[in-house]
Scaffold this motif. Sequence first.
Motif, mmCIF file in Angstrom:
data_model
loop_
_atom_site.group_PDB
_atom_site.id
_atom_site.type_symbol
_atom_site.label_atom_id
_atom_site.label_comp_id
_atom_site.label_asym_id
_atom_site.label_seq_id
_atom_site.Cartn_x
_atom_site.Cartn_y
_atom_site.Cartn_z
ATOM 1 N N ILE A 445 41.269 40.068 44.618
ATOM 2 C CA ILE A 445 40.289 38.994 44.563
ATOM 3 C C ILE A 445 41.022 37.713 44.169
ATOM 4 O O ILE A 445 41.875 37.703 43.282
ATOM 5 C CB ILE A 445 39.189 39.330 43.542
ATOM 6 N N LYS A 446 40.657 36.608 44.839
ATOM 7 C CA LYS A 446 41.415 35.369 44.680
ATOM 8 C C LYS A 446 41.487 34.925 43.230
ATOM 9 O O LYS A 446 42.554 34.570 42.726
ATOM 10 C CB LYS A 446 40.781 34.279 45.544
ATOM 11 N N LEU A 513 36.645 39.626 30.962
ATOM 12 C CA LEU A 513 35.696 40.714 31.212
ATOM 13 C C LEU A 513 35.721 41.009 32.708
ATOM 14 O O LEU A 513 35.162 40.257 33.509
ATOM 15 C CB LEU A 513 34.282 40.325 30.776
ATOM 16 N N TYR A 514 36.431 42.069 33.077
ATOM 17 C CA TYR A 514 36.495 42.457 34.489
ATOM 18 C C TYR A 514 35.274 43.324 34.821
ATOM 19 O O TYR A 514 34.935 44.252 34.080
ATOM 20 C CB TYR A 514 37.768 43.243 34.782
ATOM 21 N N VAL A 539 34.722 35.899 33.026
ATOM 22 C CA VAL A 539 34.268 37.023 33.845
ATOM 23 C C VAL A 539 35.014 37.016 35.174
ATOM 24 O O VAL A 539 35.008 36.019 35.901
ATOM 25 C CB VAL A 539 32.747 36.963 34.083
ATOM 26 N N LEU A 540 35.689 38.123 35.469
ATOM 27 C CA LEU A 540 36.470 38.267 36.703
ATOM 28 C C LEU A 540 36.031 39.529 37.422
ATOM 29 O O LEU A 540 35.548 40.475 36.807
ATOM 30 C CB LEU A 540 37.969 38.353 36.396
ATOM 31 N N GLU A 541 36.202 39.529 38.721
ATOM 32 C CA GLU A 541 35.848 40.715 39.504
ATOM 33 C C GLU A 541 37.088 41.576 39.714
ATOM 34 O O GLU A 541 38.129 41.092 40.157
ATOM 35 C CB GLU A 541 35.257 40.313 40.856
ATOM 36 N N GLY A 542 36.985 42.863 39.411
ATOM 37 C CA GLY A 542 38.119 43.764 39.598
ATOM 38 C C GLY A 542 37.943 45.017 38.774
ATOM 39 O O GLY A 542 37.099 45.094 37.883
#
Length: 691
Positions: A445-446, A513-514, A539-542
């Motif tokens: 994810i970028k 916080l993934y 907050v990050l996606e992964g």
Amino acid sequence: MKNIIHYKIASIGNGEEDILLVDAKTTTFVIRDVLPSTKYTLKVIACAIKNKEERSDEVVHITQDPGKPENLTAINIDNGIKLTWTKPDYPAINCIKHYKVSCTLNGNESIHLVSSGTTSFVRPDVLPSTPYTLKVILCTINDIEMESGEVLHITADPGKPENLTAINIDNGIKLTWTKPDYPAINCIKHYKVSCTLNGNESIHLVSSGTTSFVIPNVLPSTPYTLKVILCTINNIEMESDEVLHITAGSKNLLIECNGYLVSCDVDSKVHNKIIHSDVFLEKDFSGEDVLDFAKLFFTSYHIARKNLPSTFWRYIFLPVIEKKDSNVCLFLLTIVNGMTTDQWEKCRQYVLDGLSRSMINQDKDTSKVIAWFVTKKCFQSLDKSIRENITDIWPAFICNCHTKQQVICSDKIEINIEINAYRPDLPDSFSKIDIHYIIDDRAQIKEGFQIHQHLQSSSGNIHSSNEATLSSIDARHLFIEHSNLSLVCKSPFKSNGFRKNEQKVIIQSCYQLYCKRKGFIPIGENHFPETLYGLKTDVLEGSPHYRSSLKVGNKIGTDEYKTGTLGGFVQVRGDIAFLTCLHVFLNAAELASDNLSLDDENKVPVKLYMDNDYTHICGKIREIAFAVDNEKETSIDAALVEIPADSIINSDYVDIEGGNISFNDIALDIVSLNKATVVYSIHLDLHIENG
């Protein structure tokens, strides 16, 4: 004889002659791949210059007989007998044509061929409770056969029908059961259904592929003793446990009396005199004085008769939503859960309307009840082959807010499905609700990738604050409260503006916080906290993954230059490292420098490159050596890369496709090349060996 150039080894066996050349310094030779139980005539010819030859005396050698298959073992499995054995030490596998598996039943022998590389066989379609005589015959390529010892194996007894259940239906008793795991269905002749009334037994035959039967013409309010008997094709019978079932009385009535709903069993003597036997369909439940139990009773009654009126949704279901009564909502949806596909299509808009109302009302509990009811319907609608590959499924609402003042900030929901792999037949919606698939393909994810790049390229002078430490208790609480959360970690970098396409990464200590999907909050849960122990959250996606272990042959290098190969592991002053070439990291001008050195304070990071384009830093260069300008000495082009001690898996030591190779498989006794002993011996005996 002087000036010997080489030796010729002449071998004549099975009518064919082979000539093999041997170095002049060698006085022993092993002839490989010889046939078992075969006479070979051997001689050695010394060859000197000017084509001079001197022949030794001939020696006649007969190779040993092949061994027989050993450790023959038979076990019962669901679909037959599984037979296993071990290959004898001799001959080699390429001298084995195949195995013959002999299976004898009542004096009749059947032979099954098995390939030379296989040491197991399943004999299918065996009869239960039956003795079979088994043996394995090894057949060589020169047609010699060696039999194993025989083993007498008795197959398992058939299982009995299980989970016997009887229910009343309009035209009798419906009896269902489950087939036992053994025997296979083609070994079952039929079932016998035994029905006993007042000591009189009646038997009904049912085909082997059926696990239900309707007993017709039963008397009301009467006890029947029921059982099922499995009959095999070799006439063995296994009885289920008995079940005592009492048939229903005559048709019951649901009537209203002084404001109460009353269920009445009607005596069979007056049953035919009842003019109507169904309760009203349009009762008004909107009044505040109507008990919740009455609503549940009314719903259950009509669901059982498949005639639930449409007014149920307007006068019972939606008012319960407005009262924010999540418990009654749960009971109502539990009662209607067994509705057919057609019934769902007729009522789904009421359910979705109720979900939207509960979300607008900020009713977290009721929203969760309805959302999971819809999600279950979605899951049940999917093809079985899709359901088998789903690892998780959960409903969520889209978060459009920035202040987080509301628990539920929108009524727009999606169903998230975590699945092993993408396939083209995946539906993109269910009942006009979008479906989003989360596929574990480790795509970068970028936003998270830019944070990762900053962490890897940092000089080591940037550190996170140690003042705020997240305890294990608080971390556990976070994961319990937020099922979307996959990883919590502290970081010196924070992302900003990614939602507005104004991406940037700033130096600011924060808690990352993934989550499995950013911008979507599982229904019934709260937003992520904005701060933890005084630090902002990011907050990050992964999702976290275990790093791949290092293997000999891996592709390694740096993004700035080129890649090379991991050559082997070594141990240096107690530390684990691996060897590779220095030219992977330096260009020609740098290698030619007179002062070739490495800055100890800024060791060069080395990356591991995987086939799926996933990379990570696996170590840092510790020492280097380069010397190629002395033609009388061995050239050196080496870099020593220090790695974590737990980066090597002993059983998966070499990077190959289709299997694992341990360090023992390549003749090492430990993983480190400079500490290992080569566990391989070269025979220099002066006699002929079977090989």
